[in-house]
Design an enzyme around this catalytic site. Sequence first.
Site, PDB file in Angstrom:
ATOM      1  N   PRO A  81       9.788  -8.632 -34.140  1.00 34.97           N
ATOM      2  CA  PRO A  81       8.546  -9.409 -34.054  1.00 34.97           C
ATOM      3  C   PRO A  81       7.689  -9.225 -35.301  1.00 34.97           C
ATOM      4  O   PRO A  81       7.428  -8.099 -35.731  1.00 34.97           O
ATOM      5  CB  PRO A  81       7.855  -8.813 -32.822  1.00 34.97           C
ATOM      6  CG  PRO A  81       8.412  -7.433 -32.692  1.00 34.97           C
ATOM      7  CD  PRO A  81       9.825  -7.515 -33.188  1.00 34.97           C
ATOM      8  N   GLY A  83       4.090 -11.057 -37.263  1.00 30.31           N
ATOM      9  CA  GLY A  83       2.954 -11.914 -36.959  1.00 30.31           C
ATOM     10  C   GLY A  83       2.836 -13.144 -37.845  1.00 30.31           C
ATOM     11  O   GLY A  83       3.263 -13.148 -38.994  1.00 30.31           O
ATOM     12  N   SER A 109       6.092 -11.733 -31.630  1.00 23.70           N
ATOM     13  CA  SER A 109       4.831 -11.019 -31.781  1.00 23.70           C
ATOM     14  C   SER A 109       3.723 -11.663 -30.960  1.00 23.70           C
ATOM     15  O   SER A 109       3.628 -12.891 -30.846  1.00 23.70           O
ATOM     16  CB  SER A 109       4.418 -10.995 -33.258  1.00 23.70           C
ATOM     17  OG  SER A 109       3.146 -10.408 -33.418  1.00 23.70           O
ATOM     18  N   ARG A 166      -3.535  -1.331 -50.884  1.00 23.99           N
ATOM     19  CA  ARG A 166      -2.329  -1.481 -51.699  1.00 23.99           C
ATOM     20  C   ARG A 166      -2.632  -1.391 -53.187  1.00 23.99           C
ATOM     21  O   ARG A 166      -3.569  -2.015 -53.673  1.00 23.99           O
ATOM     22  CB  ARG A 166      -1.652  -2.811 -51.372  1.00 23.99           C
ATOM     23  CG  ARG A 166      -1.268  -2.925 -49.899  1.00 23.99           C
ATOM     24  CD  ARG A 166      -0.804  -4.319 -49.532  1.00 23.99           C
ATOM     25  NE  ARG A 166      -0.438  -4.376 -48.123  1.00 23.99           N
ATOM     26  CZ  ARG A 166      -1.281  -4.727 -47.151  1.00 23.99           C
ATOM     27  NH1 ARG A 166      -2.531  -5.046 -47.448  1.00 23.99           N
ATOM     28  NH2 ARG A 166      -0.878  -4.756 -45.905  1.00 23.99           N
ATOM     29  N   HIS A 280       7.349   0.816 -39.307  1.00 20.95           N
ATOM     30  CA  HIS A 280       6.675  -0.481 -39.368  1.00 20.95           C
ATOM     31  C   HIS A 280       6.934  -1.173 -40.710  1.00 20.95           C
ATOM     32  O   HIS A 280       6.058  -1.806 -41.297  1.00 20.95           O
ATOM     33  CB  HIS A 280       5.169  -0.344 -39.128  1.00 20.95           C
ATOM     34  CG  HIS A 280       4.529  -1.576 -38.548  1.00 20.95           C
ATOM     35  ND1 HIS A 280       4.233  -1.702 -37.208  1.00 20.95           N
ATOM     36  CD2 HIS A 280       4.159  -2.744 -39.113  1.00 20.95           C
ATOM     37  CE1 HIS A 280       3.689  -2.888 -36.988  1.00 20.95           C
ATOM     38  NE2 HIS A 280       3.630  -3.545 -38.133  1.00 20.95           N
ATOM     39  N   GLY A 334      13.259  -7.909 -40.263  1.00 22.10           N
ATOM     40  CA  GLY A 334      11.958  -8.542 -40.390  1.00 22.10           C
ATOM     41  C   GLY A 334      11.847  -9.374 -41.658  1.00 22.10           C
ATOM     42  O   GLY A 334      11.996 -10.588 -41.639  1.00 22.10           O
TER      43      GLY A 334
END
Length: 395
Positions: A81, A83, A109, A166, A280, A334
Amino acid sequence: MARDTWFETVAIAQQRAKKRLPKSAYSSLISASEKGVSVSDNVEAFAELGFAPHVIGATEKRDLATTVMGQDISLPVIISPTGVQAVHPDGEVAVARAAAARGTAMGLSSFASKPIEEVTAVNDKVFFQIYWLGSREEIAERVQRAKDAGAAGLIATTDWSFSHGRDWGSPKIPERMDLKTMIKMSPEVISKPRWLWSFGKHLRPPDLRVPNQGRRGEPGPTFFEAYGQWMGTPPPTWEDIAWLREQWPDAPFLLKGMVRVDDAKRAVDAGVSAITVSNHGGNNLDGTPAAIRCLPAIADAVGDQIEVLLDGGVRRGSDVVKAVALGARAVMIGRAYLWGLAAEGQTGVENVLDIMHGGIDSALRGLGKASIHDLTADDILIPQGFTRALGIPAR
């Protein structure tokens, strides 16, 4: 699939996605936290693992099929999933169709850009993913909606922190695509006419709302409105996870985000059906080891009690084989399929799954294995110091 749209590797899919997408949209697909140590380690760790192939004994045909959380799938790869897949007008619906066409399951998601009802209408192997967001009553409503829509089970994601900052800058994702935003972004978008036309022919801009966080039939909040609500919700306890499991006791329940053995054991105690070893995708706490480094210890500890999956850094079929040999039932992908979606829509996602299938089959042939279920750790060369056994009490 037309040969002029076919790509042979996930790396080429990424190149095409970068070429096609506006800079901010592409940046959202490669984002990671802080310096990007974890996202890099996810990918690079697979290259540290080797194979111990046989030269004789390959079978004519190899069996790639398996089951994940009660669902028969044609290969040990399912859709993770992610988003707001608004990099393509059909978003999650296109991904669901591609997964169904290739005989595999999909995680959807709760931050998706398409309602769950539209996604389950084209794929009956959909696991609905939930964040611990809002009150128990609101969460229970989302679970009930997933039941009513025909979802095959639940995924609870907990490995998402506030770690971002980041080093290369965060992608500029707007709150909503209103006229003011479209005018502001026009210099960036006008240089990507093919992407612009894909939305223009439908007479609608990318939808940045997340309908599965709202009530059925309503447009739902924007991504950042939902994100803000999540930030304001106290993190779940193990008791909360056990409660969530009780909301749908007859369906498979996967807890996403394990890197520690002690957490995996607590997940078993909470009654989950499966876990994913995951950081993740490098979007959680930077400096967390690659998922594949943490997999063996967790699989050894709980793999005989629940299903263990892995996500993070999978870019080719040989990566899948390494993960399965080290204890994973299957992997979740993903970024790989998102690049395929951005490049060629549904056919691009199918292309990525075909790449995975071909790579798995080739690796099995080289290892002399007739089935994905025949793999063991003896088929893998593991360098000294490669694994990370986290959360094991010192003796």
